[in-house]
Design an enzyme around this catalytic site. Structure first.
Site, short mmCIF file in Angstrom:
data_model
loop_
_atom_site.label_atom_id
_atom_site.label_comp_id
_atom_site.label_asym_id
_atom_site.label_seq_id
_atom_site.Cartn_x
_atom_site.Cartn_y
_atom_site.Cartn_z
N HIS A 96 -112.87 61.82 -104.59
CA HIS A 96 -112.86 60.38 -104.34
C HIS A 96 -111.99 59.67 -105.37
CE1 HIS A 96 -115.81 60.29 -101.14
NE2 HIS A 96 -116.57 61.10 -101.83
N ALA B 38 -120.55 79.94 -115.60
CA ALA B 38 -121.48 79.23 -114.72
C ALA B 38 -121.54 77.76 -115.09
CB ALA B 38 -122.87 79.86 -114.82
N LYS C 179 -112.74 74.44 -120.76
CA LYS C 179 -111.70 74.74 -121.74
C LYS C 179 -111.64 76.25 -121.96
CE LYS C 179 -112.29 70.36 -124.19
NZ LYS C 179 -112.59 69.71 -125.49
N ARG D 84 -111.74 82.00 -124.53
CA ARG D 84 -111.28 83.34 -124.89
C ARG D 84 -110.09 83.68 -124.01
NH1 ARG D 84 -116.01 86.38 -124.97
NH2 ARG D 84 -116.17 85.75 -127.15
#
Length: 226
Positions: A142, A189, A209, A212
């Protein structure tokens, strides 16, 4: 003190009632397994759906979620699509998206139970991408151009999405419009991903972000905890 009576039948009557309950339970579960098998969608048994392509040995579990725009959806070979998975192409049923496919799953893709893949622009999921349950992948979001209008009434913005082969998306991950994930990427997750993610990276958080990454000379940076 109040006295409690055993309201369950005893003796022969109780044994018969217990047998009936067990028999009914077995019948219900056997019947449901039959319904699931009969209702699953494959290339040989497409049911009411007319996908642009369903590859060999691909199976969509029953019951499905919302499915429309099948003419613009291609499913590769050996894919597993879990129960209640939504696959849509277009804003609504009957939306003409042109001659080319819009939503494409490569070979060996797994979509976990309750996942959603929403495509009005190109959404491409590479080979051997595994998604946990309730993953949400969308090419639409949206807009909020007018602060005085309800957000749900403002026209959405769309941007293509691509997920590189060999990637893993953890439970509840959200992939936003314009996201471009490289090969063998891990999405933790609950992460919310936008923008570009390089090959062989692990991303987590909201917004996601890189936590690793793999370097050909140095290995994992930072090193995994032991």
């Amino acid at each position: 003190m109040p006295k409690y009576r055993n309201t369950f039948p005893s003796g022969a009557a109780g044994a018969l009632a217990a047998w009936r309950r067990r028999a009914l339970s077995r019948a219900v579960h056997r019947g449901w397994r039959w319904v699931q098998d009969a209702g699953s969608v494959t290339a040989e048994r497409p049911g009411p759906y007319r996908f642009r392509r369903i590859g060999a040995h691909t199976r969509l579990a029953f019951p499905l979620g919302t499915v429309f725009g099948e003419r613009w959806i291609e499913l590769g070979e050996h894919c597993i699509v879990g129960e209640q998975v939504t696959l849509t192409a277009g804003m609504m049923p009957g939306h003409d998206l042109g001659p080319d496919p819009v939503l494409r799953l490569g070979d060996g893709v797994v979509l976990g139970r309750g996942s959603h893949v929403i495509a009005t622009r190109e959404v491409t999921i590479g080979d051997d991408v595994f998604c946990g349950p309730y993953v949400y992948i969308t090419s639409d979001n949206h807009s909020y151009d007018d602060p005085h209008q309800p957000i749900g009434r403002q026209w959405p913005r769309s941007s293509p999405v691509s997920i590189g082969s060999g990637s893993w998306l953890g439970a509840g991950a959200v992939i936003l419009p314009g996201a471009r994930l490289g090969r063998n990427v891990v999405v933790a997750a609950g992460a919310v991903v936008r923008g570009e993610v390089p090959d062989h990276a692990v991303v987590a958080g909201v917004p996601a972000k890189v936590v690793r990454r793999w370097d050909e000379e140095r290995g994992w940076i930072p090193e995994p905890r032991r």
